[in-house]
Design a protein around this motif. Structure first.
Motif, short mmCIF file in Angstrom:
data_model
loop_
_atom_site.label_atom_id
_atom_site.label_comp_id
_atom_site.label_asym_id
_atom_site.label_seq_id
_atom_site.Cartn_x
_atom_site.Cartn_y
_atom_site.Cartn_z
N VAL A 104 1.07 -1.09 0.65
CA VAL A 104 0.17 0.02 0.03
C VAL A 104 0.74 1.37 -0.01
O VAL A 104 1.93 1.57 1.13
N THR A 105 0.69 2.07 -0.97
CA THR A 105 1.26 3.46 -0.78
C THR A 105 0.52 4.56 -0.46
O THR A 105 0.00 4.72 0.01
N ARG A 106 1.90 5.51 0.50
CA ARG A 106 1.86 6.24 1.64
C ARG A 106 1.50 7.60 0.27
O ARG A 106 2.61 8.58 0.34
N ARG A 107 0.57 7.32 0.67
CA ARG A 107 -0.23 9.01 -0.39
C ARG A 107 -1.76 8.74 -0.28
O ARG A 107 -2.73 7.57 -0.30
N TRP A 108 -2.57 9.78 -0.73
CA TRP A 108 -4.00 9.90 -0.48
C TRP A 108 -3.83 10.98 -1.82
O TRP A 108 -4.66 11.54 -2.12
N PRO A 109 -4.66 10.49 -2.70
CA PRO A 109 -4.82 10.47 -4.51
C PRO A 109 -6.12 11.33 -4.46
O PRO A 109 -6.25 12.53 -5.16
N ALA A 110 -6.80 11.66 -3.03
CA ALA A 110 -8.64 12.30 -3.73
C ALA A 110 -7.88 13.31 -2.56
O ALA A 110 -8.92 13.53 -2.15
N GLY A 111 -6.44 13.45 -2.08
CA GLY A 111 -6.63 14.32 -0.80
C GLY A 111 -6.99 14.13 0.55
O GLY A 111 -8.11 12.98 0.56
N PRO A 112 -6.69 14.81 1.69
CA PRO A 112 -7.53 14.99 3.09
C PRO A 112 -8.86 15.12 2.91
O PRO A 112 -9.29 15.02 2.20
N PRO A 113 -9.05 13.71 3.62
CA PRO A 113 -10.94 13.55 4.31
C PRO A 113 -10.90 14.84 4.58
O PRO A 113 -11.10 15.75 5.39
N LEU A 114 -12.54 15.13 4.63
CA LEU A 114 -13.69 16.46 4.29
C LEU A 114 -13.95 16.26 6.29
O LEU A 114 -14.49 14.65 6.32
N PRO A 115 -13.81 17.16 6.88
CA PRO A 115 -14.43 17.12 7.86
C PRO A 115 -16.23 16.62 8.37
O PRO A 115 -16.61 17.39 7.07
N SER A 116 -16.66 16.36 9.13
CA SER A 116 -18.23 16.46 8.65
C SER A 116 -19.19 17.24 9.76
O SER A 116 -18.40 17.85 10.57
N PRO A 117 -19.70 17.73 9.04
CA PRO A 117 -20.69 16.67 7.62
C PRO A 117 -20.47 17.20 6.56
O PRO A 117 -20.92 16.60 5.75
N GLN A 118 -19.42 17.93 6.25
CA GLN A 118 -19.28 18.68 4.85
C GLN A 118 -18.90 17.20 3.98
O GLN A 118 -18.04 17.29 3.23
N SER A 119 -17.92 16.25 5.10
CA SER A 119 -17.89 15.12 4.32
C SER A 119 -18.89 14.40 3.30
O SER A 119 -18.62 12.98 2.76
N TYR A 120 -20.14 14.27 4.18
CA TYR A 120 -21.00 13.56 3.10
C TYR A 120 -21.16 14.19 1.39
O TYR A 120 -21.57 12.89 0.79
N HIS A 121 -20.24 15.38 0.77
CA HIS A 121 -20.40 15.87 -0.21
C HIS A 121 -19.05 15.83 -0.77
O HIS A 121 -19.14 16.65 -1.88
N SER A 122 -18.96 14.51 -0.27
CA SER A 122 -16.93 14.40 -0.80
C SER A 122 -16.64 14.01 -2.31
O SER A 122 -18.36 13.31 -3.35
N ARG A 123 -16.36 14.14 -3.02
CA ARG A 123 -16.04 13.59 -4.72
C ARG A 123 -16.93 12.24 -5.08
O ARG A 123 -17.19 11.86 -4.97
N ARG A 124 -16.07 11.26 -3.99
CA ARG A 124 -15.64 9.91 -4.55
C ARG A 124 -15.16 9.57 -5.80
O ARG A 124 -16.25 9.36 -6.52
N ALA A 125 -14.01 9.76 -6.45
CA ALA A 125 -14.23 9.67 -7.38
C ALA A 125 -13.76 8.58 -8.37
O ALA A 125 -12.87 7.93 -7.14
N ARG A 126 -14.09 7.55 -9.17
CA ARG A 126 -13.33 6.38 -9.69
C ARG A 126 -12.13 6.68 -9.82
O ARG A 126 -11.44 5.25 -9.68
N ARG A 127 -11.52 8.10 -10.77
CA ARG A 127 -10.23 7.79 -11.06
C ARG A 127 -9.30 8.26 -9.56
O ARG A 127 -8.44 7.16 -9.77
#
Length: 281
Positions: A104-127
């Protein structure tokens, strides 16, 4: 597992790590038949493994949990509104070494997770998901969860962790060079008064051909070429189209100058000679 880039997903149990142990959370997951690979209490450092790494965990619905050669699910005892990176993070290095051993590579491709409750609207990109690495549960495609909250990813994977690829820089619109304007072909319609006013002297100018015709360059003069339509009508004694001949516009000038002298006066007929008295009847 269906194969692909190795990855790990971080969850939160929504329980207090100072009161609830990792063993009790793991027992609840087994009762609900939704086991994770690891259950970790960051305060006490307690770690419980429920599923082998070569099998899919039960916290993610659908087929997304079967994607990748490795798709580890780590459930952290804590709350999404209070990120677990604010605690002591006991035995985190043990978990990271275990994940490194599985590729498992030490990287975050989607960036840092958003705080709650803004995290309900995260992008969730397949790419981003296809690249592998570390993800929050709020960044998994098809998974609608707010955890693990706005964690500090540098405390998890190290201070030199690449977050995501930098976007390609685009030039600022004000710094872009001006596009050249293509020259229009010379036609009869483009021969305006401004074009003739800027024409060179006839003695130095060469004839210009436009659409197969010959263009004669006219000299520039300070005085008007000829009288206006109104002044001509006034000199001929007819009704003028304008009230004041002096204010006649220059666009009504004739193409050739006219004579400015008045026409010769009509001869006045001589008075009749009276007849002699001898001829009267």
């Amino acid at each position: 597992m269906r194969g692909g880039a190795p990855r790990v997903v971080w969850f939160s149990s929504e329980s207090d790590p100072r009161v609830v142990s990792a063993r009790s959370v793991a027992a609840d997951l087994l009762k609900e038949q939704t086991p994770a690979h690891l259950v970790w209490n960051p305060c006490s450092g307690e770690i419980v493994q429920l599923v082998p790494m070569t099998r899919a965990g039960g916290l993610m619905e659908g087929s997304v949990g079967h994607e990748g050669r490795v798709c580890a699910q780590v459930l952290v005892v804590g709350h999404a509104r209070d990120p677990f990176t604010g605690t002591l993070l006991n035995r985190l290095d043990t978990i990271m070494k275990w994940l490194d051993a599985w590729g498992v590579t030490r990287r975050w491709p989607a960036g840092p997770p958003l705080p709650s409750p803004q995290s309900y609207h995260s992008r969730r990109a397949r790419r981003d998901w296809a690249r592998g690495g570390h993800f929050g549960a709020s960044q998994v495609p098809g998974l609608h969860r707010p955890d693990p909250g706005g964690i500090d990813i540098r405390r998890v994977t190290g201070p030199d962790t690449p977050v995501t690829a930098l976007p390609r820089q685009r030039p600022i619109p004000s710094q872009q060079p001006a596009r050249p304007v293509p020259a229009l072909p010379l036609t009869d319609a483009t021969l305006t008064d401004a074009t003739l006013a800027d024409a060179p002297d006839p003695a130095d100018a060469e004839p210009t051909y436009a659409n197969g015709g010959r263009l004669t360059v006219l000299p520039r003069t300070a005085a008007p070429v000829g009288p206006t339509v109104a002044s001509v009508a006034y000199s001929l004694g007819t009704d003028s189209p304008l009230d004041d001949p002096v204010d006649a516009p220059t666009s009504h000038r004739l193409s050739a100058p006219l004579a400015t002298t008045a026409p010769p006066p009509t001869p006045t007929p001589a008075p009749p000679v009276p007849e002699p008295a001898s001829m009267r009847s």
